[in-house]
Write an enzyme that holds these catalytic residues in place. Structure first.
Site, PDB file in Angstrom:
ATOM      1  N   VAL A 310       0.782  -1.208   0.172  1.00 24.24           N
ATOM      2  CA  VAL A 310       0.073  -0.148   0.113  1.00 24.24           C
ATOM      3  C   VAL A 310       0.979   1.280   0.121  1.00 24.24           C
ATOM      4  O   VAL A 310       0.772   2.147  -0.816  1.00 24.24           O
ATOM      5  CB  VAL A 310      -0.998   0.165   1.291  1.00 24.24           C
ATOM      6  CG1 VAL A 310      -1.711   1.299   1.380  1.00 24.24           C
ATOM      7  CG2 VAL A 310      -1.960  -1.039   1.112  1.00 24.24           C
ATOM      8  N   GLN A 313       2.277   1.752  -3.518  1.00 27.47           N
ATOM      9  CA  GLN A 313       1.260   2.339  -4.416  1.00 27.47           C
ATOM     10  C   GLN A 313       1.135   3.847  -4.112  1.00 27.47           C
ATOM     11  O   GLN A 313       0.977   4.503  -4.907  1.00 27.47           O
ATOM     12  CB  GLN A 313       0.132   1.485  -4.219  1.00 27.47           C
ATOM     13  CG  GLN A 313      -0.965   1.975  -5.215  1.00 27.47           C
ATOM     14  CD  GLN A 313      -0.744   1.927  -6.877  1.00 27.47           C
ATOM     15  OE1 GLN A 313      -0.105   1.205  -6.897  1.00 27.47           O
ATOM     16  NE2 GLN A 313      -1.397   2.843  -7.436  1.00 27.47           N
ATOM     17  N   GLU A 314       1.006   4.142  -2.706  1.00 24.38           N
ATOM     18  CA  GLU A 314       0.698   5.445  -2.468  1.00 24.38           C
ATOM     19  C   GLU A 314       2.026   6.456  -2.693  1.00 24.38           C
ATOM     20  O   GLU A 314       1.578   7.506  -3.405  1.00 24.38           O
ATOM     21  CB  GLU A 314       0.531   5.627  -1.067  1.00 24.38           C
ATOM     22  CG  GLU A 314      -1.063   4.976  -0.673  1.00 24.38           C
ATOM     23  CD  GLU A 314      -1.997   5.941  -0.983  1.00 24.38           C
ATOM     24  OE1 GLU A 314      -1.939   6.832  -1.322  1.00 24.38           O
ATOM     25  OE2 GLU A 314      -3.224   5.221  -1.015  1.00 24.38           O
ATOM     26  N   SER A 315       3.110   6.086  -2.374  1.00 23.32           N
ATOM     27  CA  SER A 315       4.131   7.188  -2.472  1.00 23.32           C
ATOM     28  C   SER A 315       5.581   6.604  -3.132  1.00 23.32           C
ATOM     29  O   SER A 315       6.554   7.291  -3.117  1.00 23.32           O
ATOM     30  CB  SER A 315       4.400   7.676  -0.993  1.00 23.32           C
ATOM     31  OG  SER A 315       5.194   6.575  -0.337  1.00 23.32           O
ATOM     32  N   TYR A 440      -5.738   0.627  -8.456  1.00 21.74           N
ATOM     33  CA  TYR A 440      -4.985   0.859  -7.342  1.00 21.74           C
ATOM     34  C   TYR A 440      -4.973  -0.902  -6.401  1.00 21.74           C
ATOM     35  O   TYR A 440      -3.919  -1.233  -6.131  1.00 21.74           O
ATOM     36  CB  TYR A 440      -5.847   1.690  -6.460  1.00 21.74           C
ATOM     37  CG  TYR A 440      -5.195   1.897  -4.814  1.00 21.74           C
ATOM     38  CD1 TYR A 440      -4.467   2.784  -4.770  1.00 21.74           C
ATOM     39  CD2 TYR A 440      -5.743   1.329  -3.836  1.00 21.74           C
ATOM     40  CE1 TYR A 440      -3.935   3.299  -3.512  1.00 21.74           C
ATOM     41  CE2 TYR A 440      -5.244   1.667  -2.763  1.00 21.74           C
ATOM     42  CZ  TYR A 440      -4.464   2.632  -2.288  1.00 21.74           C
ATOM     43  OH  TYR A 440      -4.232   2.879  -1.185  1.00 21.74           O
TER      44      TYR A 440
END
Length: 476
Positions: A310, A313-315, A440
């Site tokens: 996660v 994927q976010e940053s 996502y």
């Protein structure tokens, strides 16, 4: 051509989306329209007509968002009044509403000085028309390739004006323009074969292209148009002048350019990176955060590799990351969510990772008990991206379509429909970039699989070496 600051469906039941929780005061009598700015200041409320689209206004992960919403919010704040958004319009109905009701329309409107009943602000940004076409067709590279194609456009958007001008040189050119569709529906018609090609604006395509992989970018068509706000013409120009002063100041300070970059300058943030790049980051970046992910996993009862996926994927495991919409940190928390979670510094990796893990656990636990196993996990991840409200809207659409709202496989088919007016006009939370949570979740699952493979390999390969070269067994 980049979108740059320039110097200057169906009809649905009317839903009032109030940004400020204030009662709507009745519109002043028609004769009071002569002093509309004074009326707005007295009632302390600015009413704005817009569209529920990604470039204008929608409910995002961090709350109400959109380029024109942000501009209108700042304008209302400068006037010292609250803001009410009416987002149930298409272009033509927004213009008609401002003629009949006021106060202003901010709906990605092309500046048309001779349009009856309205007066426009100074230009805000340029709108560059672009031709897109279905993958598999012969390349559409110039206007010579357009005659004979089934071509579509959005009614009232200004692209029809460009096509009319082009028709003077290409008499066989034909197209269909409808105000009942928005960009996602138009691109969907191209991808599904209902249309061969379409004309829209370049920034609209860049914001949506990830969700329509079978639609190709063709070529820029004609000169840029200007986007502007519209005001009712039957009153003094005091409100228009106030808007022009506001927009000029925003341009001169550089804030307008920053907003353009924020909303339209990042169209690839959800792209799936190559496995090689991911593995490079596993080696170079992940080790300094591995223990934090393990600690957060123990506290939240998730697999640490899932939390790491996660975070990637976010940053891309960048603790200083900031998204186009203002979420920040390694786990990209909104300011409001961070406050609810007790995260005082979103850029602190430990706080961000622990906060992100707690937030995912909260979403997981708030889902209905009927959602079980991996379906529950995938829907929690989707809600982390798009918000619980939009996820619930997609579940209701799934039921309407005869699917199972407790199965991720069915809900992920419904989420992209939140981009289509036909569907999002029936929902509680309206438009969402519903294709994003599908990509996502897919990406996180793949990152998690790779991390699991890497972890197994690091355990097993030393054992294999131990059998041939090492006399002492190695602890797993």
């Amino acid at each position: 051509m980049p979108l740059i600051p320039s110097a200057p469906l169906r009809h649905t039941a009317i839903a009032l989306l109030a940004i400020a929780v204030l009662p709507l005061l009745p519109e002043p009598p028609r004769t009071a329209r002569q002093g509309l700015l004074d009326t707005i200041l007295i009632r302390e409320l600015l009413s704005v007509h817009t569209r529920n689209t990604p470039t204008t206004y929608y409910e995002g992960r961090e709350g109400p968002t959109g380029f024109e919403y942000e501009l209108a919010r700042r304008f209302a704040r400068q006037l010292g009044v609250s803001l009410t958004i009416r987002a149930d319009h298409h272009i033509e109905s927004a213009l008609e509403a401002v003629r009949q009701e006021g106060d202003m329309a901010a709906a990605a409107l092309p500046l048309e000085p001779d349009l009856p009943g309205v007066v426009f602000s100074r230009p805000i940004i340029e709108l560059q028309p672009v031709v897109v076409y279905r993958r598999g067709l012969p390349p559409v590279e110039t206007a010579d390739d357009l005659p004979g194609l089934t071509l579509g456009a959005i009614g009232g958007a200004g692209t029809g004006r460009v096509l009319n001008e082009l028709q003077a040189d290409y008499p066989d050119l034909r197209w269909e323009a409808s105000s009942e569709v928005e960009v996602a529906e138009l691109l969907g018609q191209v991808e599904d074969g209902e249309l061969d090609a379409a004309v829209l604006f370049d920034h609209q395509f860049r914001l949506n292209r990830l969700f329509f992989p079978d639609v190709e970018r063709g070529f820029l068509l004609g000169d840029p148009l200007s986007m502007a706000w519209a005001f009712p013409a039957d009153h003094s120009l005091t409100l228009v002048e106030a808007a022009n002063r506001f927009l000029s100041g925003l341009h001169e300070s550089g804030e307008l350019e920053a907003l353009v970059a924020r909303y339209f300058g990042h169209d690839d943030f959800l792209e799936y990176v190559g496995t090689r790049t991911f593995l490079d980051h596993v080696e170079a970046r992940l080790p300094q955060y591995t223990e934090l992910f393990r600690e957060a996993a123990r506290a939240s009862d998730f697999d640490w590799k899932l939390l790491a996926a996660v975070g990637y994927q976010e940053s891309h495991w960048d603790p200083q990351a900031t998204s186009p919409t203002g979420v920040r940190g390694l786990m990209m928390l909104t300011n409001a969510t961070a406050g609810d979670l007790g995260v005082s510094d979103r850029l602190d990796p430990a706080q961000s990772i622990h906060g992100g893990a707690r937030y995912l656990r909260q979403l997981h636990d708030r889902l209905p008990e009927s959602i079980q196993g991996k379906n529950r996990l995938y829907m929690a991840m989707a809600a982390y991206n798009v918000g619980l409200g939009h996820l619930y809207d997609a579940r209701r659409i799934t039921e309407q379509r005869g699917g199972d709202p407790d199965l991720w496989a069915d809900v992920r088919e419904s989420l992209p429909l939140l981009q289509q007016r036909e569907w999002h006009s029936q929902t509680k939370y309206g438009y969402a970039r519903g294709g994003e949570p599908v990509i996502y979740v897919r990406n996180i699952r793949r990152y998690h699989e790779i991390l699991s493979y890497v972890e197994r390999s690091r355990r097993e390969f030393p054992r294999l070496n131990a059998r041939t070269t090492q006399p002492t067994p190695i602890d797993p």
